[in-house]
Write a protein that holds these residues in place. Structure first.
Motif, PDB file in Angstrom:
ATOM      1  N   ARG A 179     -35.890  55.484  23.194  1.00  0.00           N
ATOM      2  CA  ARG A 179     -37.088  55.795  22.421  1.00  0.00           C
ATOM      3  C   ARG A 179     -36.898  57.106  21.656  1.00  0.00           C
ATOM      4  NH1 ARG A 179     -42.794  54.853  22.996  1.00  0.00           N
ATOM      5  NH2 ARG A 179     -42.281  53.377  24.622  1.00  0.00           N
ATOM      6  N   ASP A 180     -37.410  57.128  20.434  1.00  0.00           N
ATOM      7  CA  ASP A 180     -37.503  58.347  19.622  1.00  0.00           C
ATOM      8  C   ASP A 180     -36.170  59.051  19.401  1.00  0.00           C
ATOM      9  OD1 ASP A 180     -40.241  57.972  19.359  1.00  0.00           O
ATOM     10  OD2 ASP A 180     -40.688  59.107  21.170  1.00  0.00           O
ATOM     11  N   LEU A 181     -35.119  58.273  19.083  1.00  0.00           N
ATOM     12  CA  LEU A 181     -33.850  58.900  18.731  1.00  0.00           C
ATOM     13  C   LEU A 181     -34.020  59.570  17.368  1.00  0.00           C
ATOM     14  CD1 LEU A 181     -31.315  56.079  19.674  1.00  0.00           C
ATOM     15  CD2 LEU A 181     -31.807  58.184  20.937  1.00  0.00           C
ATOM     16  N   PRO A 182     -33.628  60.853  17.252  1.00  0.00           N
ATOM     17  CA  PRO A 182     -33.775  61.515  15.961  1.00  0.00           C
ATOM     18  C   PRO A 182     -32.821  60.929  14.922  1.00  0.00           C
ATOM     19  CG  PRO A 182     -32.715  62.969  17.552  1.00  0.00           C
ATOM     20  CD  PRO A 182     -33.100  61.714  18.285  1.00  0.00           C
ATOM     21  N   PRO A 183     -33.146  61.062  13.624  1.00  0.00           N
ATOM     22  CA  PRO A 183     -32.282  60.533  12.573  1.00  0.00           C
ATOM     23  C   PRO A 183     -30.859  61.055  12.726  1.00  0.00           C
ATOM     24  CG  PRO A 183     -34.320  61.351  11.646  1.00  0.00           C
ATOM     25  CD  PRO A 183     -34.316  61.743  13.095  1.00  0.00           C
ATOM     26  N   GLY A 184     -29.876  60.167  12.495  1.00  0.00           N
ATOM     27  CA  GLY A 184     -28.488  60.565  12.544  1.00  0.00           C
ATOM     28  C   GLY A 184     -27.881  60.610  13.934  1.00  0.00           C
ATOM     29  N   ALA A 188     -27.788  43.982  16.437  1.00  0.00           N
ATOM     30  CA  ALA A 188     -26.477  44.616  16.568  1.00  0.00           C
ATOM     31  C   ALA A 188     -25.666  43.893  17.634  1.00  0.00           C
ATOM     32  CB  ALA A 188     -26.644  46.089  16.929  1.00  0.00           C
ATOM     33  N   ALA A 189     -24.409  43.627  17.331  1.00  0.00           N
ATOM     34  CA  ALA A 189     -23.542  42.900  18.249  1.00  0.00           C
ATOM     35  C   ALA A 189     -22.901  43.809  19.301  1.00  0.00           C
ATOM     36  CB  ALA A 189     -22.437  42.186  17.468  1.00  0.00           C
ATOM     37  N   ASP A 190     -22.811  45.104  19.000  1.00  0.00           N
ATOM     38  CA  ASP A 190     -22.149  46.024  19.919  1.00  0.00           C
ATOM     39  C   ASP A 190     -22.665  47.447  19.677  1.00  0.00           C
ATOM     40  OD1 ASP A 190     -20.841  46.929  17.564  1.00  0.00           O
ATOM     41  OD2 ASP A 190     -19.108  45.649  17.956  1.00  0.00           O
ATOM     42  N   GLU A 191     -22.139  48.405  20.431  1.00  0.00           N
ATOM     43  CA  GLU A 191     -22.614  49.796  20.312  1.00  0.00           C
ATOM     44  C   GLU A 191     -22.320  50.385  18.939  1.00  0.00           C
ATOM     45  OE1 GLU A 191     -21.133  52.107  23.572  1.00  0.00           O
ATOM     46  OE2 GLU A 191     -22.265  50.959  25.049  1.00  0.00           O
ATOM     47  N   TRP A 192     -21.152  50.067  18.365  1.00  0.00           N
ATOM     48  CA  TRP A 192     -20.813  50.609  17.047  1.00  0.00           C
ATOM     49  C   TRP A 192     -21.841  50.165  16.015  1.00  0.00           C
ATOM     50  CZ3 TRP A 192     -20.124  48.918  12.158  1.00  0.00           C
ATOM     51  CH2 TRP A 192     -19.608  49.833  11.247  1.00  0.00           C
ATOM     52  N   GLU A 193     -22.159  48.872  16.027  1.00  0.00           N
ATOM     53  CA  GLU A 193     -23.115  48.358  15.047  1.00  0.00           C
ATOM     54  C   GLU A 193     -24.511  48.913  15.303  1.00  0.00           C
ATOM     55  OE1 GLU A 193     -23.599  44.301  12.569  1.00  0.00           O
ATOM     56  OE2 GLU A 193     -23.451  44.071  14.737  1.00  0.00           O
ATOM     57  N   ARG A 194     -24.899  49.050  16.560  1.00  0.00           N
ATOM     58  CA  ARG A 194     -26.187  49.688  16.900  1.00  0.00           C
ATOM     59  C   ARG A 194     -26.251  51.082  16.290  1.00  0.00           C
ATOM     60  NH1 ARG A 194     -26.171  51.908  22.558  1.00  0.00           N
ATOM     61  NH2 ARG A 194     -24.805  53.279  21.406  1.00  0.00           N
ATOM     62  N   ASP A 195     -25.194  51.877  16.495  1.00  0.00           N
ATOM     63  CA  ASP A 195     -25.163  53.236  15.956  1.00  0.00           C
ATOM     64  C   ASP A 195     -25.202  53.236  14.434  1.00  0.00           C
ATOM     65  OD1 ASP A 195     -25.071  54.152  18.549  1.00  0.00           O
ATOM     66  OD2 ASP A 195     -22.921  54.614  18.508  1.00  0.00           O
ATOM     67  N   TRP A 196     -24.550  52.268  13.805  1.00  0.00           N
ATOM     68  CA  TRP A 196     -24.546  52.172  12.350  1.00  0.00           C
ATOM     69  C   TRP A 196     -25.959  51.919  11.834  1.00  0.00           C
ATOM     70  CZ3 TRP A 196     -25.638  48.329   8.749  1.00  0.00           C
ATOM     71  CH2 TRP A 196     -25.207  48.579   7.447  1.00  0.00           C
ATOM     72  N   PHE A 197     -26.687  51.003  12.478  1.00  0.00           N
ATOM     73  CA  PHE A 197     -28.070  50.730  12.076  1.00  0.00           C
ATOM     74  C   PHE A 197     -28.953  51.962  12.298  1.00  0.00           C
ATOM     75  CE2 PHE A 197     -27.120  46.094  12.371  1.00  0.00           C
ATOM     76  CZ  PHE A 197     -27.625  45.722  11.148  1.00  0.00           C
ATOM     77  N   ILE A 198     -28.747  52.676  13.398  1.00  0.00           N
ATOM     78  CA  ILE A 198     -29.531  53.890  13.662  1.00  0.00           C
ATOM     79  C   ILE A 198     -29.291  54.922  12.569  1.00  0.00           C
ATOM     80  CG2 ILE A 198     -29.791  55.882  15.195  1.00  0.00           C
ATOM     81  CD1 ILE A 198     -29.236  53.952  17.539  1.00  0.00           C
ATOM     82  N   VAL A 200     -36.130  56.734  15.819  1.00  0.00           N
ATOM     83  CA  VAL A 200     -35.794  55.314  15.918  1.00  0.00           C
ATOM     84  C   VAL A 200     -35.843  54.890  17.381  1.00  0.00           C
ATOM     85  CG1 VAL A 200     -33.955  53.626  15.560  1.00  0.00           C
ATOM     86  CG2 VAL A 200     -34.297  55.443  13.905  1.00  0.00           C
ATOM     87  N   ASP A 201     -36.373  53.698  17.638  1.00  0.00           N
ATOM     88  CA  ASP A 201     -36.341  53.102  18.970  1.00  0.00           C
ATOM     89  C   ASP A 201     -35.274  52.011  18.982  1.00  0.00           C
ATOM     90  OD1 ASP A 201     -38.516  54.674  19.671  1.00  0.00           O
ATOM     91  OD2 ASP A 201     -39.971  53.076  19.359  1.00  0.00           O
ATOM     92  N   VAL A 202     -34.629  51.820  20.132  1.00  0.00           N
ATOM     93  CA  VAL A 202     -33.630  50.767  20.299  1.00  0.00           C
ATOM     94  C   VAL A 202     -34.156  49.776  21.331  1.00  0.00           C
ATOM     95  CG1 VAL A 202     -31.261  50.235  21.001  1.00  0.00           C
ATOM     96  CG2 VAL A 202     -31.737  52.342  19.730  1.00  0.00           C
ATOM     97  N   TRP A 203     -34.147  48.504  20.943  1.00  0.00           N
ATOM     98  CA  TRP A 203     -34.661  47.438  21.802  1.00  0.00           C
ATOM     99  C   TRP A 203     -33.535  46.486  22.166  1.00  0.00           C
ATOM    100  CZ3 TRP A 203     -39.865  47.062  23.140  1.00  0.00           C
ATOM    101  CH2 TRP A 203     -40.710  47.960  22.494  1.00  0.00           C
ATOM    102  N   GLU A 204     -33.551  46.026  23.392  1.00  0.00           N
ATOM    103  CA  GLU A 204     -32.618  45.004  23.852  1.00  0.00           C
ATOM    104  C   GLU A 204     -33.317  43.657  23.722  1.00  0.00           C
ATOM    105  OE1 GLU A 204     -29.765  45.408  27.436  1.00  0.00           O
ATOM    106  OE2 GLU A 204     -31.677  44.648  28.198  1.00  0.00           O
ATOM    107  N   VAL A 205     -32.577  42.652  23.247  1.00  0.00           N
ATOM    108  CA  VAL A 205     -33.144  41.322  23.015  1.00  0.00           C
ATOM    109  C   VAL A 205     -32.530  40.325  23.994  1.00  0.00           C
ATOM    110  CG1 VAL A 205     -33.436  39.476  21.322  1.00  0.00           C
ATOM    111  CG2 VAL A 205     -33.445  41.847  20.568  1.00  0.00           C
ATOM    112  N   HIS A 206     -33.369  39.514  24.600  1.00  0.00           N
ATOM    113  CA  HIS A 206     -32.925  38.455  25.513  1.00  0.00           C
ATOM    114  C   HIS A 206     -33.389  37.109  24.984  1.00  0.00           C
ATOM    115  CE1 HIS A 206     -31.725  41.226  28.707  1.00  0.00           C
ATOM    116  NE2 HIS A 206     -32.760  41.946  28.326  1.00  0.00           N
ATOM    117  N   GLY A 207     -32.779  36.053  25.454  1.00  0.00           N
ATOM    118  CA  GLY A 207     -33.252  34.712  25.147  1.00  0.00           C
ATOM    119  C   GLY A 207     -32.884  34.195  23.771  1.00  0.00           C
ATOM    120  N   ILE A 208     -31.989  34.883  23.071  1.00  0.00           N
ATOM    121  CA  ILE A 208     -31.556  34.424  21.749  1.00  0.00           C
ATOM    122  C   ILE A 208     -30.159  33.837  21.898  1.00  0.00           C
ATOM    123  CG2 ILE A 208     -31.001  35.103  19.376  1.00  0.00           C
ATOM    124  CD1 ILE A 208     -33.983  35.357  20.070  1.00  0.00           C
ATOM    125  N   ASN A 209     -29.980  32.619  21.449  1.00  0.00           N
ATOM    126  CA  ASN A 209     -28.682  31.962  21.492  1.00  0.00           C
ATOM    127  C   ASN A 209     -27.856  32.433  20.301  1.00  0.00           C
ATOM    128  OD1 ASN A 209     -26.522  30.121  21.300  1.00  0.00           O
ATOM    129  ND2 ASN A 209     -27.742  28.496  22.228  1.00  0.00           N
TER     130      ASN A 209
END
Length: 85
Positions: free
Chosen positions: A77-82, A21-31, A40-49
């Motif tokens: 961690r453990d965000l409920p569906p929706g 996800a590029a931003d919060e809106w897209e993160r929420d859309w995927f969730i 659902v768990d949300v992970w932050e990614v580092h080291g990717i160009n």
């Protein structure tokens, strides 16, 4: 995720890689797209160009390789569906 089905019950990955996800809106859309009905768990990614990301036909970006665990940090961690992040 293991043997859990993908989007619309697909048994194959939509793309060969990991959508990011590029931003919060897209993160929420995927969730909200979560079709397993479970938490659902949300992970932050580092080291990717950003130049290494590929845009899917649907307009979402994915990294076309395995992301090492050392580049991940669990931020929610453990965000409920929706629920939004």
């Amino acid at each position: 995720m293991g043997a859990a089905p993908g989007i619309a019950g697909s048994r194959r990955p939509e793309q060969e890689g990991c959508f990011l996800a590029a931003d919060e809106w897209e993160r929420d859309w995927f969730i909200q797209m979560n079709n397993t009905g479970g938490a659902v768990d949300v992970w932050e990614v580092h080291g990717i160009n950003a130049d290494d990301l590929i845009q899917s036909p649907e307009g979402h970006y994915f990294f076309p390789a395995v992301i090492p665990a050392t580049e991940l940090r669990l931020i929610q961690r453990d965000l409920p569906p929706g629920r939004r992040g």
